[in-house]
Enzyme design. Structure first.
Site, short mmCIF file in Angstrom:
data_model
loop_
_atom_site.label_atom_id
_atom_site.label_comp_id
_atom_site.label_asym_id
_atom_site.label_seq_id
_atom_site.Cartn_x
_atom_site.Cartn_y
_atom_site.Cartn_z
N TYR A 149 0.85 -1.20 0.00
CA TYR A 149 0.00 0.00 0.00
C TYR A 149 0.89 1.25 0.00
O TYR A 149 0.64 2.20 -0.76
CB TYR A 149 -0.90 -0.05 1.23
CG TYR A 149 -1.68 1.21 1.55
CD1 TYR A 149 -2.81 1.57 0.83
CD2 TYR A 149 -1.29 2.03 2.61
CE1 TYR A 149 -3.53 2.72 1.14
CE2 TYR A 149 -2.00 3.18 2.94
CZ TYR A 149 -3.12 3.51 2.20
OH TYR A 149 -3.82 4.66 2.52
N ASN A 178 -3.38 8.67 9.68
CA ASN A 178 -4.47 8.15 10.53
C ASN A 178 -5.58 9.15 10.80
O ASN A 178 -5.65 9.77 11.86
CB ASN A 178 -3.91 7.68 11.89
CG ASN A 178 -3.15 6.40 11.75
OD1 ASN A 178 -3.61 5.46 11.10
ND2 ASN A 178 -1.97 6.35 12.34
#
Ligand code: NAD
Length: 324
Positions: A149, A178
């Site tokens: 990723y 995040n």
């Protein structure tokens, strides 16, 4: 009236971005594989389709959008990205989307494109210590991301920056760290740590233990989605033609995050640390560059964002429980 195109509008951050652009007076087209699962879209036009399909992508670029936000990706939390089982799909699907989007943007003479990269591009060797990670933008090379990723994000960053360099198209790259908040995936295997932990606490009874992957001493920082949207729009409208972090620098261990959520819930929660995919040992956003070039820094505490997020996941969980 200005027009914006939001790719990945059926997802968590895309849904919030559409809402914000609408409140600014934009006409907005949203595109995604699926409708938004948790909220009615605010987009003026919402097209369901697959951005891996070049013909489809060309069809949605039917006017000169003033701003194009590319958020669509084959995406998930640690349970999806770090087991290795989804690597080929993650790389193939997201790279196809980005190649198609830039090709269509160029043909349509789009001038402003935002690309959502990730903290996962940063080298593993700089994130081995929980208390001293290095995620400054200039530490990205020599590259050594800990997941495919991350490698795909790095490739696509370079792709967007190449278009920025070679054509009359401003491409802006934000490295998200995040992002959390309401209206995101909170169950099913693709959810990220804050949502998964809120769900586990919401489902637990007073005195229960909840499972946490790893020893829980791994550290992260978490940015509330409204702040992410503000930074994204600021970056899009800036002259900053290099990648910048969009994150919080309020670092916390995963076990301490559980304690924070437990205290918000009012429950007494124990922690059972178990083996599981956990990613790097330490990660924190370095905000020096974005503060310098955009004058931006997060304004609210992790606790404030977690209170809103826990309340939303708790209500989703109760609704689901009542339906059974
Ligand atoms: P998300 O999974 O909620 O949203 C992504 C959306 O892309 C989904 O709705 C999905 O259906 C759509 N999509 C995937 N493949 C598609 C395809 N082939 N055609 C059309 N749509 C497709 O994720 P998010 O949290 O909203 O993240 C948005 C972007 O930000 C992603 O690119 C992600 O990699 C990046 N990012 C997010 C975080 C985070 O913490 N949420 C951190 C770093 C980077």
């Amino acid at each position: 009236m200005k027009k914006a195109l939001v790719l990945g509008a059926g997802g968590f951050i895309g849904g919030h971005l559409v809402k914000c652009l609408k409140s600014e007076g934009f006409w907005v087209r949203g595109v995604d594989l699926k409708l938004h699962e948790h909220a009615q879209t605010k987009a003026d036009d919402f097209v369901v389709g697959d951005l891996r399909d070049q013909k489809f992508v060309r069809s949605i670029f039917d006017c000169r959008f003033d701003e194009v936000y590319q958020l669509a990706a084959d995406m998930g939390g640690a349970g999806y990205l770090f087991t290795g089982e989804n690597d080929a799909n993650v790389m193939h699907n997201s790279a196809m989307i980005n190649l198609n989007v830039l090709d269509a943007s160029l043909k349509c003479d789009i001038k402003n494109v935002f690309y959502s990269s990730s903290a996962c591009i940063y080298p593993t060797h700089n994130q081995l210590e929980p208390n001293n990670p290095n995620c400054a933008e200039d530490s990205a090379y020599p590259a050594n991301p800990d997941s495919e990723y991350g490698w795909e994000k790095l490739f696509s960053e370079r792709l967007y920056l190449s278009y920025n360099r070679n054509f009359d198209m401003k491409c802006r790259v934000g490295r998200y760290h995040n992002i959390f908040g309401p209206n995101g995936t909170w169950e099913g295997g693709k959810e990220k740590a804050p949502a998964a932990l809120c769900r586990k606490v919401a489902m637990a009874k007073d005195g229960d233990a909840i499972e946490v992957w790893g020893d829980g001493l791994q550290t992260r920082s978490f940015l509330f989605v409204d702040e992410c949207i503000e930074a994204t729009i600021r970056l899009m409208r800036s002259d900053v033609d290099f990648p910048v972090n969009i994150g919080s620098d309020e670092m916390i261990s995963v076990n301490d995050l559980v304690k924070l959520i437990a205290s918000i819930s009012g429950k007494n929660i124990n922690i059972a640390n178990i083996a599981g995919p956990e990613g790097v040992r330490g990660r924190n956003s370095n905000n020096r560059l974005i503060t310098e070039v955009l004058g931006w820094a997060p304004s609210q505490t992790l606790r404030a964002g977690m209170e809103v997020t826990y309340a939303w996941i708790n209500s989703q969980n109760s609704q689901q429980h009542n339906q059974k």
